[in-house]
Scaffold this motif. Structure first.
Motif, PDB file in Angstrom:
ATOM      1  N   GLY A  49      38.288  56.068  43.128  1.00 29.07           N
ATOM      2  CA  GLY A  49      38.380  55.684  41.734  1.00 29.07           C
ATOM      3  C   GLY A  49      39.692  54.972  41.444  1.00 29.07           C
ATOM      4  N   ASP A  50      40.375  55.410  40.386  1.00 26.20           N
ATOM      5  CA  ASP A  50      41.635  54.769  40.010  1.00 26.20           C
ATOM      6  C   ASP A  50      42.847  55.405  40.667  1.00 26.20           C
ATOM      7  N   GLY A  51      42.622  56.319  41.601  1.00 25.20           N
ATOM      8  CA  GLY A  51      43.723  56.888  42.364  1.00 25.20           C
ATOM      9  C   GLY A  51      44.260  58.198  41.841  1.00 25.20           C
ATOM     10  N   ARG A  52      43.677  58.725  40.784  1.00 24.63           N
ATOM     11  CA  ARG A  52      44.190  59.989  40.240  1.00 24.63           C
ATOM     12  C   ARG A  52      44.039  61.142  41.218  1.00 24.63           C
ATOM     13  N   TRP A  53      42.936  61.142  41.943  1.00 20.00           N
ATOM     14  CA  TRP A  53      42.769  62.196  42.954  1.00 20.00           C
ATOM     15  C   TRP A  53      43.779  62.011  44.080  1.00 20.00           C
ATOM     16  N   ALA A  70      35.636  50.946  46.209  1.00 18.82           N
ATOM     17  CA  ALA A  70      34.986  49.640  46.278  1.00 18.82           C
ATOM     18  C   ALA A  70      35.179  48.809  45.015  1.00 18.82           C
ATOM     19  N   ARG A  71      35.389  49.461  43.878  1.00 23.72           N
ATOM     20  CA  ARG A  71      35.474  48.742  42.607  1.00 23.72           C
ATOM     21  C   ARG A  71      36.903  48.248  42.384  1.00 23.72           C
ATOM     22  N   ARG A  72      37.041  46.927  42.371  1.00 25.58           N
ATOM     23  CA  ARG A  72      38.366  46.322  42.260  1.00 25.58           C
ATOM     24  C   ARG A  72      39.068  46.719  40.957  1.00 25.58           C
ATOM     25  N   ALA A  73      38.313  46.802  39.863  1.00 19.22           N
ATOM     26  CA  ALA A  73      38.923  47.153  38.581  1.00 19.22           C
ATOM     27  C   ALA A  73      39.525  48.551  38.617  1.00 19.22           C
ATOM     28  N   GLU A  74      38.869  49.455  39.315  1.00 16.00           N
ATOM     29  CA  GLU A  74      39.406  50.813  39.423  1.00 16.00           C
ATOM     30  C   GLU A  74      40.693  50.828  40.242  1.00 16.00           C
ATOM     31  N   VAL A  75      40.693  50.095  41.336  1.00 12.04           N
ATOM     32  CA  VAL A  75      41.894  50.036  42.178  1.00 12.04           C
ATOM     33  C   VAL A  75      43.060  49.444  41.385  1.00 12.04           C
ATOM     34  N   ALA A  95      37.937  48.465  49.215  1.00 10.30           N
ATOM     35  CA  ALA A  95      37.023  48.204  50.322  1.00 10.30           C
ATOM     36  C   ALA A  95      35.796  49.084  50.167  1.00 10.30           C
ATOM     37  N   ASP A  96      34.731  48.706  50.829  1.00 10.87           N
ATOM     38  CA  ASP A  96      33.550  49.553  50.879  1.00 10.87           C
ATOM     39  C   ASP A  96      33.898  50.819  51.655  1.00 10.87           C
ATOM     40  N   PRO A  97      33.762  52.002  51.060  1.00  7.17           N
ATOM     41  CA  PRO A  97      34.209  53.231  51.732  1.00  7.17           C
ATOM     42  C   PRO A  97      33.544  53.486  53.076  1.00  7.17           C
ATOM     43  N   GLN A  98      32.243  53.198  53.187  1.00  6.05           N
ATOM     44  CA  GLN A  98      31.573  53.455  54.461  1.00  6.05           C
ATOM     45  C   GLN A  98      32.047  52.479  55.538  1.00  6.05           C
ATOM     46  N   LYS A  99      32.285  51.220  55.158  1.00  5.50           N
ATOM     47  CA  LYS A  99      32.828  50.263  56.122  1.00  5.50           C
ATOM     48  C   LYS A  99      34.245  50.664  56.521  1.00  5.50           C
TER      49      LYS A  99
END
Length: 231
Positions: A49-53, A70-75, A95-99
């Motif tokens: 997500g946005d890095g809070r975790w 994967a979501r650029r806006a969240e990063v 990035a795509d988490p699975q990749k």
């Protein structure tokens, strides 16, 4: 991924209070209970997500946290989080988490703790995903997400309210039985986190963990299974 302070289900009453309680309870169940493993560890968080975790795991003592979203806006939102002296230990990747998981495994990387938040929805090859996780030789895997309430090893297909990984408008939810079988195939011991240990007043804002019906949010941990010789 569901954000650290995001109330993702419908609530009644004081939404601010419910969201705050949700944050506190999830932090206690998904971070605080594992500080003894997180301390001085490297953490790979898929679905950051946005890095809070990421902040939460760094605050729990992790030496390095890699968050993949994967979501650029969240990063991009990560840079707007308050600086509390933890950012030097956190690396956010778009990035795509699975990749990203496959790339880490191919590079021979190792992570002490791996967290997957809302990462199993839409995964048709759950044994393959968990086997890839096992290649990173984690001491502990923490998973949180939505699951089908069935002990049979099945995938539940349903219409999604918003696009998810896989086909837009549809999502696959693994059952508890599918998780158990996949964990065993991947060489893990499975332990479902017991959310019912929370007292009634502590469950405010957590209705998705206690809902009845075909699906329910849940959490579990994985640890490497001992060999038959116990080594």
């Amino acid at each position: 991924m569901t954000g650290l302070d995001e109330a993702s289900v419908g609530f009644f009453g004081d939404d601010v209070t419910l969201a705050a309680n949700r944050t506190q309870a999830r932090h206690a169940m998904l971070v605080d209970g594992f500080r003894h493993v997180i301390a001085d560890s490297t953490v790979l968080l898929l679905g950051a997500g946005d890095g809070r975790w990421c902040h939460a795991y760094a605050a729990a003592g992790a030496l390095r946290v890699i968050g993949v979203e994967a979501r650029r806006a969240e990063v991009a939102r990560f840079g707007r989080l308050p600086e509390v002296g933890l950012r030097s230990r956190i690396e956010m990747r778009c990035a795509d988490p699975q990749k990203a998981l496959r790339a880490e495994a191919a590079a021979g990387e190792r992570h002490d703790v791996i967290a997957l938040f809302d990462m199993l929805e839409g995964c048709a090859d759950l044994p393959g995903l968990l086997s890839m996780v096992a290649r990173l030789r984690p001491r502990l895997v923490i998973v949180d997400g939505l699951f089908a309430v069935s002990e049979a090893p099945v995938l539940l297909m349903e219409h999604a309210r918003r696009p998810v990984c896989g086909a837009p408008g549809l999502r696959l939810l693994p059952s508890r039985g599918a998780v158990a079988l996949s964990a065993r195939v991947a060489g893990f011991e499975l332990d479902w986190i017991d959310w019912t240990m929370l007292e009634a007043q502590a469950r405010l804002g957590l209705s998705d963990y206690f809902q009845s019906g075909a699906k329910c949010r849940a959490s579990f941990t994985l640890v490497p299974a001992l060999s038959p010789e116990g080594s």
